[in-house]
Design a protein around this motif. Structure first.
Motif, PDB file in Angstrom:
ATOM      1  N   ALA A  98       0.845  -1.197   0.000  1.00  0.00           N
ATOM      2  CA  ALA A  98       0.000   0.000   0.000  1.00  0.00           C
ATOM      3  C   ALA A  98       0.877   1.243   0.000  1.00  0.00           C
ATOM      4  CB  ALA A  98      -0.911   0.002   1.215  1.00  0.00           C
ATOM      5  N   VAL A 100       0.632   4.721   1.105  1.00  0.00           N
ATOM      6  CA  VAL A 100      -0.186   5.623   1.910  1.00  0.00           C
ATOM      7  C   VAL A 100       0.178   7.058   1.528  1.00  0.00           C
ATOM      8  CG1 VAL A 100      -0.785   6.336   4.260  1.00  0.00           C
ATOM      9  CG2 VAL A 100      -0.371   3.916   3.748  1.00  0.00           C
ATOM     10  N   HIS A 101      -0.859   7.830   1.209  1.00  0.00           N
ATOM     11  CA  HIS A 101      -0.650   9.186   0.693  1.00  0.00           C
ATOM     12  C   HIS A 101      -1.887  10.038   0.966  1.00  0.00           C
ATOM     13  CE1 HIS A 101      -2.958   7.081  -2.342  1.00  0.00           C
ATOM     14  NE2 HIS A 101      -3.316   8.255  -2.834  1.00  0.00           N
ATOM     15  N   GLY A 142      -4.394   4.526   1.843  1.00  0.00           N
ATOM     16  CA  GLY A 142      -3.688   3.647   0.928  1.00  0.00           C
ATOM     17  C   GLY A 142      -4.621   2.534   0.484  1.00  0.00           C
TER      18      GLY A 142
END
Length: 190
Positions: A98, A100-101, A142
């Motif tokens: 994943a 993540v953002h 994510g």
């Protein structure tokens, strides 16, 4: 990111059909084109930008189509189109890591194929199945394909939004581990 005109995943091919008008004002197909994919993370994920435009789109004289073509050919498009929208399809490899953002945008994510886990900072992960929709409101998040063997696909529509402030802190774009790999959107600049 590596550009690729062929599809990375084994999921069904995608064709974009754009409508328009003929000289008599009647509805016609303007164009039908196969998807162009961009691979990320050694083919762990593939992006297809279906369409982009500005608020409010100018459809006269195919201005919106020209705007989309200019932006996608400029190599300046981040995840979000400042002052506009992006429609994107993302294919996720089995058990992908994943990314993540956070984007400064209001997004709709619709699972088209497979099962995907939506990961948030302080909530339990949510399993999303085909047809499920996430309304992503500029949060850190994510996506992880839960399958060990099958690819998953999500259709996203991202729209730029006003700057978000939570508890006195401005929630700017944060590309996380993808910083330097993905282009910044440029819509959370000072």
């Amino acid at each position: 990111m590596a550009s690729n005109t062929s599809q990375v995943s084994p999921l069904p091919a995608v064709t974009r059909h754009i409508t328009g008008h003929n000289e008599n004002g009647r509805a016609v197909i303007h164009s039908s084109t196969p998807a162009e994919w961009v691979s990320l993370g050694e083919s762990q994920m593939a992006f297809n930008v279906v369409y982009t435009n500005q608020f409010a789109p100018d459809l006269s004289n195919d201005t919106d189509i020209k705007t989309h073509e200019t932006l996608t050919q400029s190599d300046k498009l981040g995840l979000v189109n400042p002052g506009g929208t992006v429609c994107r399809i993302v294919d996720f490899a089995p058990n992908n890591p994943a990314v993540v953002h956070r984007t400064q945008s209001l997004d709709y994510g619709v699972v088209l194929e497979g099962q995907v886990e939506m990961i948030l900072e302080d909530s339990e992960p949510v399993i999303m199945n085909r047809g499920d929709v996430a309304v992503q409101r500029a949060t850190m998040h994510g996506w992880r394909n839960t399958s060990e063997t099958e690819w998953a696909r999500i259709l996203f529509v991202l729209q730029d939004c006003k700057k978000l402030t939570v508890a006195g802190k401005e929630m700017k774009e944060d590309l996380g581990i993808a910083a330097g790999v993905l282009k910044p959107s440029g819509n959370s600049q000072e």
